[in-house]
Structures are given as C-alpha cells and as structure tokens.
Design a protein around this motif. Structure first.
Motif, PDB file in Angstrom:
ATOM      1  N   SER A   1       0.855  -1.192   0.000  1.00  0.00           N
ATOM      2  CA  SER A   1       0.000   0.000   0.000  1.00  0.00           C
ATOM      3  C   SER A   1       0.886   1.235   0.000  1.00  0.00           C
ATOM      4  N   ILE A   2       0.560   2.181  -0.880  1.00  0.00           N
ATOM      5  CA  ILE A   2       1.391   3.358  -1.085  1.00  0.00           C
ATOM      6  C   ILE A   2       0.534   4.611  -1.101  1.00  0.00           C
ATOM      7  N   THR A   3       1.192   5.751  -1.054  1.00  0.00           N
ATOM      8  CA  THR A   3       0.517   7.044  -1.143  1.00  0.00           C
ATOM      9  C   THR A   3      -0.149   7.178  -2.511  1.00  0.00           C
ATOM     10  N   PRO A   4      -1.373   7.704  -2.585  1.00  0.00           N
ATOM     11  CA  PRO A   4      -2.066   7.806  -3.879  1.00  0.00           C
ATOM     12  C   PRO A   4      -1.488   8.899  -4.757  1.00  0.00           C
ATOM     13  N   GLY A   5      -1.805   8.799  -6.033  1.00  0.00           N
ATOM     14  CA  GLY A   5      -1.459   9.860  -6.971  1.00  0.00           C
ATOM     15  C   GLY A   5      -0.124   9.716  -7.655  1.00  0.00           C
ATOM     16  N   VAL A   6       0.614   8.623  -7.402  1.00  0.00           N
ATOM     17  CA  VAL A   6       1.898   8.455  -8.082  1.00  0.00           C
ATOM     18  C   VAL A   6       1.645   8.040  -9.530  1.00  0.00           C
TER      19      VAL A   6
END
Length: 510
Positions: free
Chosen positions: A149-154
C-alpha cells in the motif's frame, strides 16, 4: 497457482513510516515490522559522500548532527539523492539505530516523505531490509506474494518501477499495489468517505466514493504532529513549576536546550495518551446504574472492568463527604503527574491544547520551527484543517457529497494516543453542511465519524493508527484467495508482459 495465507506479505509505505507483516490469520494481526521510512549513509564511508551529505542536512562544515532539530524552520525529512551510493551502502532499521547510537557521522534520507519515491536505491534498500532481514525471506524460491500500500497519486511509471523491483530484485511469487486511503477506508468497513491522515509534517485529505479516490479533489496541508508538539512546547514555557524543574535557577539551560527538552516532553505526553481534544460535540459516558447485562459484559470481555468498577463504587460510598469534595476538585483541575528525565512534573489542562494548531494554524505564525519547506505544499495558504476538508468535499460532485460526509475517518499515528480528534473535527465541519431549511434529495444532512470496528480484536487499543495496515491485510486476504483474480500480478504474468502488467491488474488505474 495456490497461495497459502501463511506466505502472504503485507507492506504499508507511508511518508515517514513503513510497516510490514508475514502471514494472514483468522484474527488479522498487527504489523511485526514498524520502522521509520528512512535510510542512513555514512559520510566517511566514501569520500564523495561527504560534501553531498553535509549539504543535504543543512551542515556546511560536516560536523553538525544529521538530525535537524524540530525547533528549526527546516524539514526533518530530507528527500535528496546520492547517485554514487548502492543499495548495500545504506543503513536501515536497527542497523541505522545502532550506528546513530554509537555517534557515527550519518546522513539521513527519507525517500517517501514527499508522497512519491524520491530515490529508488533508497526505497529498494528499505524494502530489501524488510523482506530479507526482518521477515527472513530467501530470494531463491521465494514463495511469498506481496501486497504493497502506497501514497495515492503516483504515476504509472512509478507503479511499473516498483513492480519491476519486487519481481526482478526480490523474486516475489506475486505482487499487487493498493492506495493507502482505500485501505484505510476498508478498515472502517465502508467504501465512501473522506480520509484525514495526520502525519508528522503533512496531513493528507482524500475523498473516496464507492472504493475509488476522487483525485482532482485530493489535497495536502502543511500541518502535522510536529507543529502540535512545537506549539505545546511553547505553551509549557508558561508552566513555572515545569520550567523550574527542568531549568533550575541555580543552573539554568539556554533557551534552545530548554525548548528541545520541552519538545521531548510534549512528545511523551501525547504518546502516553494523556492528551484529549476538547470539543462541544463530545458527551461524557455515564456509567450504568442498576441491572447489568451479564451476557453483554462477557461477550465484550469486560467482566474484570465491571468488577473493579463495582469495587470503586463501594469504596467511594464509604468515603467522607469532604474526601469526595476534594476528589471532585482535583478532577476538575485535571492535574496529572508524569515522570520525565528523573523529574516528577505536574501538568494541568494546558496539555489538552496540543491539537489547537490543526484547527487554528494562525497560532503558529511567527513561531520558530513550524514551517514545512515542501515545494508541493508550502505555496498553499495556511488554512485550518476543517476548512481544507470542507473545501475538498466541496470539490466533488454534488450528488456524491452526502455519501462522502457519512465517512469522516481521521487516522495517523497520533490517533492511537490522542482521543477525540475525529469528533472535534466533526463539530467544526458543521458549517459546511447545507442548512436543514433547504431540504433536497442530494443534500448532506449530517457528518458521521468512522473508527476501526472493535471486532478486530488485535486493533482495539490502537485507535485508527494502523488502519492502512489493517485494510491492506483485509484486501490481501480477499484477492490472494481468488485463483482467478485480476487484482495482482503473478510471476507468470510478469514473465509474459513485464512491468506493465501491474497497470492491467490494478483496478484504480483502469
């Protein structure tokens, strides 16, 4: 391909923290790995690192400590790169902690602090440490799939690069990517809402409808826990008993040393759970009198608490009226005594002002150590958190807002220890709900605060702080148990289509 629950790996990547765990169980467990999302590089390991590392940490002569003090107006999370370093050059986790404890000259880097991946070598070093050092996986015959799970918008290129690293460098059996706000909302058992993720320096606000992020409305504000700590440290200066204990008149500390000590005290106060956010929207929970529902008590596992409560009531009934009056007076003062650096300190209600800068950032104006030099966020006006959240939801489609307002979910490590932030924000968001006199079918009539359900037994005492990890675990249990699922990439898929396969297997990108 059959995937065993015991082999599944969950990795949550935040701006300043990385959490991981191996295996899914009937009772979803807490992460077994919880480390700062940072790497360290010895300045004297390679001659070419010296000048670069010094500049990255604001040190012009190479002698200053690599940690920037929270009292300065500079970020304590540098995200710069060093092209000459390899994966094995970086120290991670306990390796880095031990090197710093031994006084080694270390440059610190935070590759995820800007919400993206600022340095791929540093990111790979962190993931490698987690997989092979902490979780004891072997690259040869690696049977573990990973859900990250990662920060959105990449960008899609970032998705592909991450996928390539996990298959080609770590040889994972399968791989999937989930955006953190989606995972956080899953943990609250809903699909629509607005996520308010309070970090150390930045708070991310993300609106979600039916499991999909509304990216045009998503934003971040340069307010976080560090600003609250700095604010409380300045308030504590007015507590003469605290200042006299820490900086006695016979041997006074210089202002910077005293402020650093008060910052440490402020951090201890919120992490020990002694702070509560006051709000008009809260009501005290009245203890039940009379008949007790024994079955409900046993199911909730609260029989010990009920017995102790009954004993306290009997003891208080025997106390004299004077003692009871004195107890009520002390309770009204809300005094606590904490142990800090061999000192016994008494504090009052001023500690509950910890979160005031979130709702009124004008309190930080002119206060040293509160600016956040992030190029993506610094240019935005300093707005209260409630105004930013109201603006974010206001940017979504009119007919979606009533569903989004039914899922206000405040998360972040601070919510593990500081209670009442969600309710305090809810009460301040009331003006953003349309007037009840203008009733329409699409009008939002209320705001509902969400929390991680209590039936997740392992997470009952963690507030909403581990919501992203819990939501990622829930998702992994679903997608990896479906042999025909299209939400993750198998090794065979990667062999046939390469890194681009992650785009085809990630619903949020389609």
């Amino acid at each position: 391909m059959s995937i065993r629950d015991a082999n599944i790996i969950i990795i949550e990547v935040g701006r300043t923290v990385v959490r991981a765990g191996l295996g899914l169980h009937d009772l979803l467990r807490l992460p077994t790995v919880d480390i700062p999302a940072r790497v360290g590089l010895r300045r004297n390991a390679f001659g070419e690192h010296d000048s670069v590392a010094s500049q990255l940490n604001g040190d012009t002569n190479g002698t200053e400590t690599p940690f920037a003090s929270t009292s300065r107006a500079t970020s304590i999370y540098p995200q710069n790169t060093n092209p000459s370093a390899s994966v094995n050059s970086y120290l991670v986790g306990t390796q880095l902690d031990e090197a710093l404890a031994n006084g080694q000259d270390i440059a610190i880097f935070w590759p995820f602090a800007d919400g993206d991946v600022s340095d791929w070598i540093q990111a790979e070093a962190i993931w490698k440490y987690i997989l092979f050092n902490q979780l004891q996986r072997r690259r040869v015959q690696n049977e573990s799939p990973v859900l990250l799970s990662i920060t959105p918008g990449v960008s899609r290129e970032t998705y592909e690069r991450i996928c390539q690293i996990f298959f080609e460098r770590f040889n994972v059996a399968g791989f999937g990517i989930l955006e953190r706000p989606i995972a956080q909302l899953y943990a609250a058992n809903t699909l629509s809402g607005v996520i308010v993720d309070i970090g150390d320096e930045v708070t991310d606000i993300t609106p979600i409808y039916e499991g999909f992020i509304l990216h045009p409305a998503r934003t971040s504000v340069a307010l976080g826990v560090r600003h609250c700590q700095n604010y409380l440290a300045h308030i504590l200066v007015s507590n003469q008993s605290v200042v006299s204990a820490l900086s006695p008149p016979s041997n006074p500390l210089d202002p910077e040393a005293l402020h650093a000590m008060l910052l440490e005290l402020a951090e201890q106060l919120w992490k020990e759970g002694t702070i509560k956010v006051p709000t008009d929207g809260e009501t005290a929970i009245v203890e039940d009198e009379g008949v007790t529902d024994i079955a409900a008590v046993l199911v909730a596992g609260k029989e010990k608490a009920v017995i102790e409560s009954g004993m306290r009531k009997k003891a208080s009934a025997k106390a004299s009226a004077a003692d009871q009056a004195r107890a009520r007076e002390i309770e009204a003062l809300d005094l606590i005594t904490v142990q800090f650096r061999d000192h016994s300190l008494t504090l009052g209600k001023e500690r509950h002002r910890f979160c005031e800068p979130l709702f009124d950032p004008s309190l930080l104006l002119g206060m040293p150590g509160t600016s956040t030099p992030n190029s993506d966020i610094e240019q935005k006006p300093l707005l209260p958190l409630q105004e930013v959240v109201g603006h974010v939801v206001g940017q979504t489609e009119v007919d979606l807002r009533q569903y989004i307002w039914q899922g206000l979910f405040v998360t972040g490590v601070v919510t593990r220890h500081v209670k009442g932030i969600g309710v305090a924000l809810q009460s301040r968001l009331a003006p953003f709900i349309a007037s009840p006199d203008l009733q329409t079918d699409v009008q939002a009539r209320s705001i509902r605060v969400l929390a991680v359900p209590e039936y997740y037994a392992e997470y009952r005492e963690t507030g909403n702080g581990y919501a992203a990890f819990l939501g990622t675990s829930i998702t992994a249990k679903i997608i990896f148990s479906d042999p025909n699922g299209k939400n993750y990439v198998l090794k065979a898929d990667y062999a046939g289509r390469g890194p681009h396969s992650i785009i085809e297997m990630t619903p949020s990108l389609l």
